[in-house]
Design a protein around this motif. Structure first.
Motif, PDB file in Angstrom:
ATOM      1  N   ASN A   1       0.841  -1.208   0.000  1.00 17.04           N
ATOM      2  CA  ASN A   1       0.000   0.000   0.000  1.00 17.04           C
ATOM      3  C   ASN A   1       0.870   1.250   0.000  1.00 17.04           C
TER       4      ASN A   1
ATOM      5  N   ARG B   1       2.272   1.779  -3.340  1.00 14.56           N
ATOM      6  CA  ARG B   1       1.254   2.105  -4.344  1.00 14.56           C
ATOM      7  C   ARG B   1       0.720   3.521  -4.189  1.00 14.56           C
ATOM      8  N   TYR B   2       0.562   3.961  -2.934  1.00 12.26           N
ATOM      9  CA  TYR B   2      -0.090   5.255  -2.735  1.00 12.26           C
ATOM     10  C   TYR B   2       0.903   6.409  -2.634  1.00 12.26           C
TER      11      TYR B   2
ATOM     12  N   ASP C   1       5.101   6.082   5.548  1.00 11.45           N
ATOM     13  CA  ASP C   1       5.333   6.612   4.193  1.00 11.45           C
ATOM     14  C   ASP C   1       5.131   8.122   4.190  1.00 11.45           C
TER      15      ASP C   1
ATOM     16  N   ILE D   1      -4.270  10.242   4.808  1.00  9.43           N
ATOM     17  CA  ILE D   1      -5.695   9.854   4.772  1.00  9.43           C
ATOM     18  C   ILE D   1      -6.448  10.787   5.703  1.00  9.43           C
TER      19      ILE D   1
ATOM     20  N   LEU E   1     -11.250   2.296   7.223  1.00  6.17           N
ATOM     21  CA  LEU E   1     -10.300   1.727   6.270  1.00  6.17           C
ATOM     22  C   LEU E   1     -10.322   0.211   6.232  1.00  6.17           C
TER      23      LEU E   1
ATOM     24  N   TYR F   1     -13.691  -0.904   1.323  1.00  4.07           N
ATOM     25  CA  TYR F   1     -13.693   0.540   1.566  1.00  4.07           C
ATOM     26  C   TYR F   1     -12.437   1.149   0.961  1.00  4.07           C
ATOM     27  N   ARG F   2     -12.643   2.174   0.141  1.00  7.77           N
ATOM     28  CA  ARG F   2     -11.500   2.852  -0.480  1.00  7.77           C
ATOM     29  C   ARG F   2     -11.684   4.345  -0.318  1.00  7.77           C
ATOM     30  N   VAL F   3     -10.594   5.038  -0.055  1.00  5.55           N
ATOM     31  CA  VAL F   3     -10.677   6.488   0.038  1.00  5.55           C
ATOM     32  C   VAL F   3     -10.772   7.046  -1.374  1.00  5.55           C
TER      33      VAL F   3
ATOM     34  N   SER G   1      -6.992   3.362  -6.194  1.00  7.66           N
ATOM     35  CA  SER G   1      -6.861   1.996  -5.695  1.00  7.66           C
ATOM     36  C   SER G   1      -6.877   0.999  -6.848  1.00  7.66           C
TER      37      SER G   1
ATOM     38  N   GLY H   1      -5.494  -2.412  -6.605  1.00  3.63           N
ATOM     39  CA  GLY H   1      -6.053  -2.644  -5.263  1.00  3.63           C
ATOM     40  C   GLY H   1      -7.394  -3.350  -5.331  1.00  3.63           C
ATOM     41  N   THR H   2      -7.701  -4.090  -4.299  1.00  5.20           N
ATOM     42  CA  THR H   2      -8.987  -4.785  -4.243  1.00  5.20           C
ATOM     43  C   THR H   2      -9.904  -4.183  -3.187  1.00  5.20           C
ATOM     44  N   GLY H   3      -9.347  -3.325  -2.329  1.00  3.37           N
ATOM     45  CA  GLY H   3     -10.153  -2.786  -1.232  1.00  3.37           C
ATOM     46  C   GLY H   3     -10.248  -3.768  -0.077  1.00  3.37           C
TER      47      GLY H   3
ATOM     48  N   GLY I   1      -7.284  -5.274   1.280  1.00  4.86           N
ATOM     49  CA  GLY I   1      -5.979  -5.407   1.931  1.00  4.86           C
ATOM     50  C   GLY I   1      -6.008  -5.145   3.421  1.00  4.86           C
ATOM     51  N   LEU I   2      -6.535  -3.981   3.807  1.00  2.29           N
ATOM     52  CA  LEU I   2      -6.478  -3.641   5.230  1.00  2.29           C
ATOM     53  C   LEU I   2      -7.432  -4.499   6.067  1.00  2.29           C
TER      54      LEU I   2
HETATM   55  P1  ADP Z   1      -6.801  -1.154  -1.547  1.00  2.00           P
HETATM   56  O1  ADP Z   1      -6.708  -2.457  -2.224  1.00  2.00           O
HETATM   57  O2  ADP Z   1      -7.797  -0.231  -2.176  1.00  2.00           O
HETATM   58  O3  ADP Z   1      -5.486  -0.524  -1.317  1.00  2.00           O
HETATM   59  P2  ADP Z   1      -6.818  -1.471   1.314  1.00  2.00           P
HETATM   60  O4  ADP Z   1      -7.797  -2.146   2.197  1.00  2.00           O
HETATM   61  O5  ADP Z   1      -5.439  -1.967   1.306  1.00  2.00           O
HETATM   62  O6  ADP Z   1      -7.448  -1.494  -0.142  1.00  2.00           O
HETATM   63  O7  ADP Z   1      -6.795   0.054   1.685  1.00  2.00           O
HETATM   64  C1  ADP Z   1      -8.007   0.760   1.855  1.00  2.00           C
HETATM   65  C2  ADP Z   1      -7.858   2.207   1.453  1.00  2.00           C
HETATM   66  O8  ADP Z   1      -7.000   2.873   2.357  1.00  2.00           O
HETATM   67  C3  ADP Z   1      -7.190   2.380   0.097  1.00  2.00           C
HETATM   68  O9  ADP Z   1      -8.139   2.341  -0.938  1.00  2.00           O
HETATM   69  C4  ADP Z   1      -6.547   3.730   0.228  1.00  2.00           C
HETATM   70  O10 ADP Z   1      -7.492   4.724  -0.106  1.00  2.00           O
HETATM   71  C5  ADP Z   1      -6.234   3.842   1.703  1.00  2.00           C
HETATM   72  N1  ADP Z   1      -4.818   3.594   1.986  1.00  2.00           N
HETATM   73  C6  ADP Z   1      -4.255   2.442   2.360  1.00  2.00           C
HETATM   74  N2  ADP Z   1      -2.931   2.560   2.582  1.00  2.00           N
HETATM   75  C7  ADP Z   1      -2.630   3.838   2.316  1.00  2.00           C
HETATM   76  C8  ADP Z   1      -1.425   4.610   2.351  1.00  2.00           C
HETATM   77  N3  ADP Z   1      -0.248   4.053   2.701  1.00  2.00           N
HETATM   78  N4  ADP Z   1      -1.495   5.925   2.041  1.00  2.00           N
HETATM   79  C9  ADP Z   1      -2.655   6.472   1.688  1.00  2.00           C
HETATM   80  N5  ADP Z   1      -3.837   5.816   1.624  1.00  2.00           N
HETATM   81  C10 ADP Z   1      -3.836   4.506   1.944  1.00  2.00           C
END
Ligand code: ADP
Length: 455
Positions: free
Chosen positions: A334, A337-338, A363, A368, A376, A381-383, A388, A393-395, A397-398
């Motif tokens: 993540n 990627r972000y 990072d 966020i 999250l 859930y995606r911001v 993503s 991203g699959t939404g 991960g977290l």
């Molecule tokens: P995704 O597959 O969309 O990354 P996650 O469950 O891993 O799904 O993360 C959920 C959301 O949290 C992401 O869509 C992103 O918007 C936000 N996010 C996760 N990690 C970070 C990060 N390191 N910096 C900024 N935003 C993040």
């Protein structure tokens, strides 16, 4: 028949006394008749008086509370007293047995997880247990004999109760909050009704979550499938140059990979939910995991970030290797990627006061906003949905990370500030953290180095 014998003896005694009195009177007066009358009268009065005294004693006992024994007279009165006493004692015993049974019965209903409410024919509350009182916001003492419809005014409930057809249960939003009740009514006795209530808030929420989940998964799969179908159509119907064909196939490949990652994440989640808690005595070297994750992150970043992902922790964590790897890798991936090009990404380890261990992924990415942070770890859930998806991203991960941490008795903490970057902290309980013995660490590190060089 002993009472008859003693009664005969008593009569005999009275007759004898009467006879003596008669003889005395006759001798004194010289009149035969007077002696006879006096003797008979004496005998009769004597009998009457004895009966009166005993009858009175028995009546006095009966008028009282009958706690002590009935008068123990001989003969008829004694017998009557004894019989009455026995009947009274039997009745007392039956009453107290009944009371005890009732108390036991009521406390069994009291212990029921369902709300139980009894209504008479006038819809007045006869009895209710504490759960029902809680469900309907009643006072189990004060509200007895009150009409239920005066106390529970929800129109759906009043209508249901008065409509009189109770084949289907009533689902009622609980007045005190967002809770939901399922209400069943049964008729019994002479117009009495039994109202059973069950708190189904959790069930309703789970059902909604399941529906949302299925809808989300379908949506996530439908989008790439639609794209793929479009490309297949294009390949079918349009004569493409080799270059165009290549481009289409590359895009098709991307969509296929997207679905593969999604299915892989879904399977991981399903596995996490279905498997037993990780054993507390299977030790995994953290440095080995970090080495593997760093190698993957290098590839993903392609030199666009400054990475510091391999602190030498010399620590072992108790748990399931694949799960720990997945949790940490998700955070690092993540971050890569972000975080925009040129950003810094760092992994740090420290042991907290009390012995808990904390692995932090830091990072300098976009950060966020505060309102998103609590959500999250919700599935899908995606911001920023497009960012993503663009980055694969699959939404999920977290939510995988949170699940893994929960299973290992730890937690995921998120700190972030928009524009400054994010800090994802994995806190492991002290019992699952230990300093690696040098030899074990050496083996693991050597093994991983060998494994990596093979790739
Ligand atoms: P995704 O597959 O969309 O990354 P996650 O469950 O891993 O799904 O993360 C959920 C959301 O949290 C992401 O869509 C992103 O918007 C936000 N996010 C996760 N990690 C970070 C990060 N390191 N910096 C900024 N935003 C993040």
């Amino acid at each position: 028949m002993t009472w008859l014998l003693s009664r005969l003896l008593m009569a005999l005694g009275a007759a004898l006394t009467g006879f003596i009195v008669g003889v005395v009177v006759r001798t004194a007066s010289g009149l035969d008749q007077l002696g006879l009358v006096a003797g008979a009268a004496t005998a009769a009065v004597l009998m009457l008086m004895l009966d009166a005294v005993r009858g009175h004693r028995l009546l006095a006992w009966l008028r009282g509370n009958q706690y002590d024994n009935a008068p123990r007279d001989t003969g008829l009165w004694g017998e009557i007293g004894y019989r009455i006493e026995r009947a009274v004692r039997d009745r007392d015993r039956a009453v107290s047995r009944g009371r005890l049974e009732l108390a036991q019965f009521l406390s069994a209903i009291e212990a029921s997880p369902n709300g139980v409410l009894m209504l008479d024919a006038q819809e007045q509350i006869v009895w209710c247990n504490r759960v029902a009182a809680d469900h309907f916001s009643l006072d189990p003492q004060r509200d007895l004999r009150q009409r239920i419809t005066n106390l529970v005014r929800a129109p759906a409930f009043v209508g249901y109760l008065q409509a009189g057809s109770y084949a289907e249960p009533l689902v009622l939003g609980n007045g005190r909050g967002p809770g939901t009740l399922s209400i069943v009514v049964r008729e019994y006795g002479d117009g009495m009704r039994l109202v059973l209530s069950l708190d189904i808030t959790e069930r309703v929420r789970n059902e909604a979550m399941r529906r949302d989940f299925v809808a989300n998964v379908s949506h996530e799969i439908r989008t790439p499938l639609t794209v793929l179908a479009g490309f297949i159509e294009t390949l079918h119907s349009l004569p493409l140059t080799a270059v165009e064909r290549d481009r289409v196939l590359t895009l098709m490949n991307q969509q296929t990979q997207r679905m593969q990652t999604l299915v892989a994440d879904l399977l991981t989640l399903a596995q996490l939910e279905g498997s037993p808690r990780p054993a507390p005595d299977r030790w995994v070297a953290l440095d080995g995991l970090l080495a593997r994750i760093a190698a993957d992150a290098d590839v993903l970043s392609g030199g666009r970030h400054r990475l510091q992902l391999k602190p030498q922790t010399h620590v072992e964590l108790a748990g399931i290797e694949s799960e720990l790897l997945s949790a940490i890798a998700n955070l690092v991936t993540n971050a890569v990627r972000y975080t925009p090009d040129g950003g810094d990404i760092e992994v740090a380890w420290r042991v907290l006061e009390g012995g808990n261990g904390e692995l932090t992924v830091i990072d300098t990415g976009p950060g966020i906003a505060r309102e998103h942070i609590p959500r999250l770890t919700e599935r899908f859930y995606r911001v920023d949905g497009s960012r993503s998806r663009e980055t694969g991203g699959t939404g999920l991960g977290l939510s995988i990370v949170k699940h893994v941490m929960q299973r290992h008795g730890g937690e995921l903490l998120v700190q972030s500030e928009v524009g400054k970057g994010s800090r994802f902290r994995l806190v492991f309980p002290a019992a699952r953290v230990r300093q690696a013995s040098d030899s074990a660490l050496g083996d693991e590190a050597a093994f991983n180095a060998a494994a990596l060089s093979h790739h």
